[in-house]
Design a protein around this motif. Structure first.
Motif, PDB file in Angstrom:
ATOM      1  N   LEU A   1      40.439  31.813  50.542  1.00  0.00           N
ATOM      2  CA  LEU A   1      40.886  32.868  51.458  1.00  0.00           C
ATOM      3  C   LEU A   1      41.781  33.806  50.648  1.00  0.00           C
ATOM      4  O   LEU A   1      42.993  33.836  50.827  1.00  0.00           O
ATOM      5  CB  LEU A   1      41.658  32.269  52.639  1.00  0.00           C
ATOM      6  CG  LEU A   1      40.983  31.143  53.417  1.00  0.00           C
ATOM      7  CD1 LEU A   1      41.923  30.584  54.482  1.00  0.00           C
ATOM      8  CD2 LEU A   1      39.684  31.609  54.054  1.00  0.00           C
ATOM      9  N   ASP A   2      41.198  34.547  49.735  1.00  0.00           N
ATOM     10  CA  ASP A   2      42.004  35.341  48.821  1.00  0.00           C
ATOM     11  C   ASP A   2      41.715  36.832  48.955  1.00  0.00           C
ATOM     12  O   ASP A   2      40.656  37.241  49.400  1.00  0.00           O
ATOM     13  CB  ASP A   2      41.789  34.892  47.374  1.00  0.00           C
ATOM     14  CG  ASP A   2      40.423  35.258  46.824  1.00  0.00           C
ATOM     15  OD1 ASP A   2      39.420  34.889  47.456  1.00  0.00           O
ATOM     16  OD2 ASP A   2      40.355  35.916  45.767  1.00  0.00           O
TER      17      ASP A   2
ATOM     18  N   ILE B   1      31.926  35.210  53.197  1.00  0.00           N
ATOM     19  CA  ILE B   1      32.007  36.606  53.644  1.00  0.00           C
ATOM     20  C   ILE B   1      32.873  37.335  52.631  1.00  0.00           C
ATOM     21  O   ILE B   1      34.057  37.031  52.476  1.00  0.00           O
ATOM     22  CB  ILE B   1      32.573  36.701  55.067  1.00  0.00           C
ATOM     23  CG1 ILE B   1      31.687  35.889  56.039  1.00  0.00           C
ATOM     24  CG2 ILE B   1      32.643  38.153  55.515  1.00  0.00           C
ATOM     25  CD1 ILE B   1      32.153  35.915  57.483  1.00  0.00           C
ATOM     26  N   PHE B   2      32.271  38.304  51.953  1.00  0.00           N
ATOM     27  CA  PHE B   2      32.858  38.841  50.729  1.00  0.00           C
ATOM     28  C   PHE B   2      32.776  40.365  50.691  1.00  0.00           C
ATOM     29  O   PHE B   2      31.726  40.960  50.937  1.00  0.00           O
ATOM     30  CB  PHE B   2      32.104  38.243  49.536  1.00  0.00           C
ATOM     31  CG  PHE B   2      32.471  38.807  48.200  1.00  0.00           C
ATOM     32  CD1 PHE B   2      33.650  38.448  47.582  1.00  0.00           C
ATOM     33  CD2 PHE B   2      31.616  39.687  47.558  1.00  0.00           C
ATOM     34  CE1 PHE B   2      33.988  38.957  46.334  1.00  0.00           C
ATOM     35  CE2 PHE B   2      31.938  40.200  46.309  1.00  0.00           C
ATOM     36  CZ  PHE B   2      33.127  39.837  45.702  1.00  0.00           C
TER      37      PHE B   2
ATOM     38  N   PHE C   1      36.433  33.630  52.627  1.00  0.00           N
ATOM     39  CA  PHE C   1      36.711  34.991  53.093  1.00  0.00           C
ATOM     40  C   PHE C   1      37.440  35.650  51.925  1.00  0.00           C
ATOM     41  O   PHE C   1      38.545  35.227  51.568  1.00  0.00           O
ATOM     42  CB  PHE C   1      37.590  35.000  54.340  1.00  0.00           C
ATOM     43  CG  PHE C   1      36.866  34.664  55.617  1.00  0.00           C
ATOM     44  CD1 PHE C   1      36.461  35.662  56.487  1.00  0.00           C
ATOM     45  CD2 PHE C   1      36.595  33.347  55.951  1.00  0.00           C
ATOM     46  CE1 PHE C   1      35.804  35.366  57.663  1.00  0.00           C
ATOM     47  CE2 PHE C   1      35.941  33.025  57.124  1.00  0.00           C
ATOM     48  CZ  PHE C   1      35.532  34.048  57.986  1.00  0.00           C
ATOM     49  N   ARG C   2      36.850  36.687  51.350  1.00  0.00           N
ATOM     50  CA  ARG C   2      37.387  37.211  50.087  1.00  0.00           C
ATOM     51  C   ARG C   2      37.253  38.727  50.014  1.00  0.00           C
ATOM     52  O   ARG C   2      36.243  39.299  50.420  1.00  0.00           O
ATOM     53  CB  ARG C   2      36.619  36.564  48.926  1.00  0.00           C
ATOM     54  CG  ARG C   2      37.196  36.854  47.577  1.00  0.00           C
ATOM     55  CD  ARG C   2      36.706  35.863  46.538  1.00  0.00           C
ATOM     56  NE  ARG C   2      37.507  36.014  45.332  1.00  0.00           N
ATOM     57  CZ  ARG C   2      37.046  36.557  44.215  1.00  0.00           C
ATOM     58  NH1 ARG C   2      35.800  37.001  44.142  1.00  0.00           N
ATOM     59  NH2 ARG C   2      37.835  36.674  43.170  1.00  0.00           N
TER      60      ARG C   2
ATOM     61  N   LEU D   1      28.384  44.500  57.496  1.00  0.00           N
ATOM     62  CA  LEU D   1      28.360  43.440  56.501  1.00  0.00           C
ATOM     63  C   LEU D   1      27.549  42.235  56.969  1.00  0.00           C
ATOM     64  O   LEU D   1      26.946  41.523  56.158  1.00  0.00           O
ATOM     65  CB  LEU D   1      29.800  43.016  56.181  1.00  0.00           C
ATOM     66  CG  LEU D   1      30.004  41.931  55.123  1.00  0.00           C
ATOM     67  CD1 LEU D   1      29.507  42.392  53.761  1.00  0.00           C
ATOM     68  CD2 LEU D   1      31.466  41.520  55.046  1.00  0.00           C
ATOM     69  N   LEU D   2      27.513  42.015  58.286  1.00  0.00           N
ATOM     70  CA  LEU D   2      26.781  40.874  58.857  1.00  0.00           C
ATOM     71  C   LEU D   2      25.523  41.337  59.579  1.00  0.00           C
ATOM     72  O   LEU D   2      25.052  40.675  60.517  1.00  0.00           O
ATOM     73  CB  LEU D   2      27.701  40.096  59.813  1.00  0.00           C
ATOM     74  CG  LEU D   2      29.052  39.649  59.236  1.00  0.00           C
ATOM     75  CD1 LEU D   2      29.856  38.894  60.285  1.00  0.00           C
ATOM     76  CD2 LEU D   2      28.865  38.789  57.987  1.00  0.00           C
TER      77      LEU D   2
END
Length: 327
Positions: free
Chosen positions: A123-124, A74-75, A98-99, A43-44
């Protein structure tokens, strides 16, 4: 020859100018620490030490003037572990997200308290545990706070009402217990859209919430008791009220509703009385009054007859269109 030499010099200088890295070296180092913390995930993958984080790194945004990192999102990817303490070392951060990372666990990172410029914190849909920390009330620039769809427990800190610019507070779909803080009737400045549904909150809705003009308030699927009539009022601008699946018990007959109310769900409670005729004047888009103890004729007019019988059924003795005729 001179012309060729000057062209080479200009070309070299232009090349150097274009290749000059914009990204702040401290911020870049912190971001690489975050990547390493998560085990160098795909992802990164765009976060590379030999590229410019302001130009080429996905999910990162820099300020155009200072070139400091102001947004980190960051999803929806394959990350595991806790949110790293290094996020607190990005001092100019305004947005932190952050999701949809269900393998991100642990408590809410205390280092977030250092991010004094933060105005958007999301943050969910993680797997966070522990409590909603009181230190969040130190982030005075917050306009949006979303901790929904986690496993947070304990009580809601009353200090969240000290956030002067908060426009939305999402604590829904956790395991929160205790009562709604009395302080939530004392928000200063902006009044946030308030989402507390799908928890295990108990007790009465504080009377102080009647002082607030919420645009959206969602208290559904808790264990709240008593009166909720203070949430309404003709002069309020409230558009959406969701109170379903509690143990609320009050007389609907005397309630005056906001003139702009669009969505109302009070189903699965112990609400009694009759439907006020004033409801025919409200531009309702959705309505659910089922599974209560209401009685009398459904007032004729407005939008009330446009809803089907499921809106009104399982009440004590409601009658009239769309239900059976009154006798």
């Amino acid at each position: 020859m001179k012309t060729l030499f000057l062209s080479l010099v200009i070309s070299t200088l232009l090349s150097l100018s274009l290749s000059k890295e914009l990204c702040n070296s401290h911020d870049k180092k912190v971001l690489l620490q975050i990547k390493k913390h998560f085990g160098d995930p795909y992802l990164l993958a765009s976060w590379k030490s030999d590229t410019d984080c302001c130009k080429a790194w996905y999910q990162v945004e820099c300020d155009s003037t200072s070139n400091r990192i102001i947004s980190l999102t960051i999803f929806a990817g394959n990350l595991s572990g806790q949110i790293p303490a290094a996020v607190g070392d990005l001092p100019y951060l305004q947005t932190l997200v952050f999701r949809k990372l269900t393998d991100v666990t642990g408590p809410i990172q205390p280092a977030i308290a250092k991010l004094v410029h933060l105005n958007f914190l999301r943050l969910d849909r993680l797997n966070l545990t522990g409590t909603v920390p009181g230190f969040l009330s130190k982030l005075k620039k917050l306009t949006f706070l979303d901790l929904s769809f986690n496993g947070l427990s304990g009580s809601i800190p009353s200090s969240l009402a000290l956030l002067p610019n908060l426009g939305a507070l999402h604590l829904d779909r956790n395991r929160l217990t205790g009562s709604i803080p009395e302080s939530f009737g004392t928000f200063k400045g902006s009044v946030p859209d308030l989402y507390l549904s799908h928890n295990q909150l108990t007790g009465e809705i504080p009377a102080s919430l009647g002082n607030m003009d919420f645009s959206v308030i969602d208290l559904s699927r808790n264990k709240l008791v008593g009166d909720a009539s203070m949430l309404f009022g003709l002069n309020k601008t409230t558009r959406n009220v969701y109170l379903s699946r509690n143990i609320l018990n009050f007389n609907l007959s005397n309630v005056t509703f906001p003139s702009g109310l669009e969505n109302l769900d009070i189903s699965h409670n112990k609400i009694f009385g009759s439907i006020p005729p004033q409801m025919t004047q409200i531009p309702l888009q959705s309505l659910n009054m089922s599974y209560n103890r209401l009685c009398g004729q459904i007032p004729v007019g407005g939008k009330l007859q446009s809803f089907d019988n499921f809106t009104y059924f399982h009440n004590r003795c409601l009658c009239g269109v769309p239900l059976e005729n009154c006798k």
